[in-house]
Design a protein around this motif. Structure first.
Motif, PDB file in Angstrom:
ATOM      1  N   ASP A 131      15.231  -5.185  -7.736  1.00 19.39           N
ATOM      2  CA  ASP A 131      13.843  -5.517  -8.047  1.00 19.39           C
ATOM      3  C   ASP A 131      13.278  -4.481  -9.011  1.00 19.39           C
ATOM      4  O   ASP A 131      13.548  -3.287  -8.868  1.00 19.39           O
ATOM      5  CB  ASP A 131      12.978  -5.500  -6.778  1.00 19.39           C
ATOM      6  CG  ASP A 131      13.456  -6.501  -5.746  1.00 19.39           C
ATOM      7  OD1 ASP A 131      13.852  -7.605  -6.143  1.00 19.39           O
ATOM      8  OD2 ASP A 131      13.432  -6.170  -4.548  1.00 19.39           O
ATOM      9  N   GLY A 132      12.460  -4.933  -9.957  1.00 21.71           N
ATOM     10  CA  GLY A 132      11.779  -4.008 -10.858  1.00 21.71           C
ATOM     11  C   GLY A 132      10.649  -3.267 -10.156  1.00 21.71           C
ATOM     12  O   GLY A 132      10.381  -2.114 -10.437  1.00 21.71           O
ATOM     13  N   LEU A 133      10.000  -3.910  -9.216  1.00 22.70           N
ATOM     14  CA  LEU A 133       8.912  -3.307  -8.446  1.00 22.70           C
ATOM     15  C   LEU A 133       8.829  -4.032  -7.114  1.00 22.70           C
ATOM     16  O   LEU A 133       8.871  -5.259  -7.064  1.00 22.70           O
ATOM     17  CB  LEU A 133       7.577  -3.439  -9.192  1.00 22.70           C
ATOM     18  CG  LEU A 133       6.333  -2.930  -8.471  1.00 22.70           C
ATOM     19  CD1 LEU A 133       6.388  -1.417  -8.304  1.00 22.70           C
ATOM     20  CD2 LEU A 133       5.085  -3.320  -9.244  1.00 22.70           C
ATOM     21  N   MET A 134       8.692  -3.267  -6.054  1.00 21.84           N
ATOM     22  CA  MET A 134       8.552  -3.869  -4.727  1.00 21.84           C
ATOM     23  C   MET A 134       7.402  -3.198  -3.997  1.00 21.84           C
ATOM     24  O   MET A 134       7.328  -1.970  -3.933  1.00 21.84           O
ATOM     25  CB  MET A 134       9.832  -3.697  -3.913  1.00 21.84           C
ATOM     26  CG  MET A 134       9.738  -4.268  -2.518  1.00 21.84           C
ATOM     27  SD  MET A 134      11.296  -4.029  -1.654  1.00 21.84           S
ATOM     28  CE  MET A 134      10.923  -4.728  -0.086  1.00 21.84           C
ATOM     29  N   VAL A 135       6.502  -3.986  -3.490  1.00 21.11           N
ATOM     30  CA  VAL A 135       5.441  -3.513  -2.615  1.00 21.11           C
ATOM     31  C   VAL A 135       5.778  -4.059  -1.231  1.00 21.11           C
ATOM     32  O   VAL A 135       5.846  -5.268  -1.042  1.00 21.11           O
ATOM     33  CB  VAL A 135       4.054  -4.018  -3.076  1.00 21.11           C
ATOM     34  CG1 VAL A 135       2.971  -3.552  -2.121  1.00 21.11           C
ATOM     35  CG2 VAL A 135       3.767  -3.576  -4.501  1.00 21.11           C
ATOM     36  N   TYR A 136       6.019  -3.185  -0.274  1.00 18.83           N
ATOM     37  CA  TYR A 136       6.515  -3.588   1.042  1.00 18.83           C
ATOM     38  C   TYR A 136       5.562  -3.131   2.130  1.00 18.83           C
ATOM     39  O   TYR A 136       5.053  -2.010   2.095  1.00 18.83           O
ATOM     40  CB  TYR A 136       7.900  -2.964   1.271  1.00 18.83           C
ATOM     41  CG  TYR A 136       8.461  -3.212   2.651  1.00 18.83           C
ATOM     42  CD1 TYR A 136       9.063  -4.419   2.962  1.00 18.83           C
ATOM     43  CD2 TYR A 136       8.401  -2.238   3.639  1.00 18.83           C
ATOM     44  CE1 TYR A 136       9.592  -4.661   4.227  1.00 18.83           C
ATOM     45  CE2 TYR A 136       8.918  -2.460   4.900  1.00 18.83           C
ATOM     46  CZ  TYR A 136       9.522  -3.676   5.194  1.00 18.83           C
ATOM     47  OH  TYR A 136      10.034  -3.906   6.439  1.00 18.83           O
ATOM     48  N   HIS A 160      -3.712  -5.571  -5.365  1.00 18.86           N
ATOM     49  CA  HIS A 160      -5.139  -5.764  -5.630  1.00 18.86           C
ATOM     50  C   HIS A 160      -5.390  -5.381  -7.085  1.00 18.86           C
ATOM     51  O   HIS A 160      -5.225  -4.226  -7.462  1.00 18.86           O
ATOM     52  CB  HIS A 160      -5.937  -4.869  -4.682  1.00 18.86           C
ATOM     53  CG  HIS A 160      -7.388  -5.186  -4.623  1.00 18.86           C
ATOM     54  ND1 HIS A 160      -8.166  -4.811  -3.560  1.00 18.86           N
ATOM     55  CD2 HIS A 160      -8.222  -5.831  -5.458  1.00 18.86           C
ATOM     56  CE1 HIS A 160      -9.408  -5.203  -3.756  1.00 18.86           C
ATOM     57  NE2 HIS A 160      -9.454  -5.818  -4.912  1.00 18.86           N
ATOM     58  N   ILE A 161      -5.763  -6.343  -7.899  1.00 20.25           N
ATOM     59  CA  ILE A 161      -6.041  -6.109  -9.312  1.00 20.25           C
ATOM     60  C   ILE A 161      -7.531  -6.326  -9.526  1.00 20.25           C
ATOM     61  O   ILE A 161      -8.056  -7.378  -9.183  1.00 20.25           O
ATOM     62  CB  ILE A 161      -5.227  -7.068 -10.204  1.00 20.25           C
ATOM     63  CG1 ILE A 161      -3.731  -6.851  -9.968  1.00 20.25           C
ATOM     64  CG2 ILE A 161      -5.587  -6.882 -11.674  1.00 20.25           C
ATOM     65  CD1 ILE A 161      -2.843  -7.869 -10.637  1.00 20.25           C
TER      66      ILE A 161
END
Length: 157
Positions: free
Chosen positions: A99-104, A117-118
């Protein structure tokens, strides 16, 4: 205990044993610096040159940077004052199945929260796009999985 002044440390050498520095420590020169101990207290790197301020080169199969934040505060905050360049870039061009980016999150509580959250917080920023996804291949640009709907007021996905 023998005390020496900075005037005695001009030609290099090795210091063995524990060293306590009261005051500032400045390291100049193009040589290498190797350190494998635990630092306590605050550390600040100041760089006014047009060079990289901190570079971590990790060639071993291990995490290059680990931040363990146990207090109720952000673990990583970037204050970017640039006007026409990215605040952060991740180059993962060698990926095959990762994965290039993972938020877990594995939190079991039922409190309301957002994993991503953007916020575009200025109503005058009419040219800003909240989320932009560009997919140059034939695979889906966005896949959303879950039991609930979009949660938007209009119901649109």
């Amino acid at each position: 205990m023998k005390f020496i002044s900075s005037a005695h440390l001009t030609g290099g050498g090795t210091i063995s044993g524990d060293v306590t520095i009261a005051g500032d420590l400045t390291v100049n020169g193009g040589g290498g610096f190797s350190y494998s101990e635990v630092l306590t207290g605050d550390m600040k790197i100041t760089n006014a040159a047009t060079t990289i301020g901190l570079e971590i080169e990790q060639n071993g199969v291990a995490i290059a940077l680990f931040v363990n934040q146990d207090a109720n505060q952000e673990a990583l905050k970037i204050d970017h004052s640039g006007t026409d360049n990215r605040a952060m870039q991740i180059d993962a061009s060698a990926l095959t199945t990762g994965d290039g980016l993972m938020v877990y999150s594995n939190a079991s509580n039922t409190s309301t929260r957002k994993l991503l959250h953007i916020i575009n917080d200025n109503a005058s920023a009419t040219g800003a796009t909240g989320l932009y996804v560009r997919q140059d291949s034939t695979e889906s640009a966005l896949t959303a999985l879950g039991a609930a709907g979009s949660g938007s007021a209009s119901g649109a996905v």
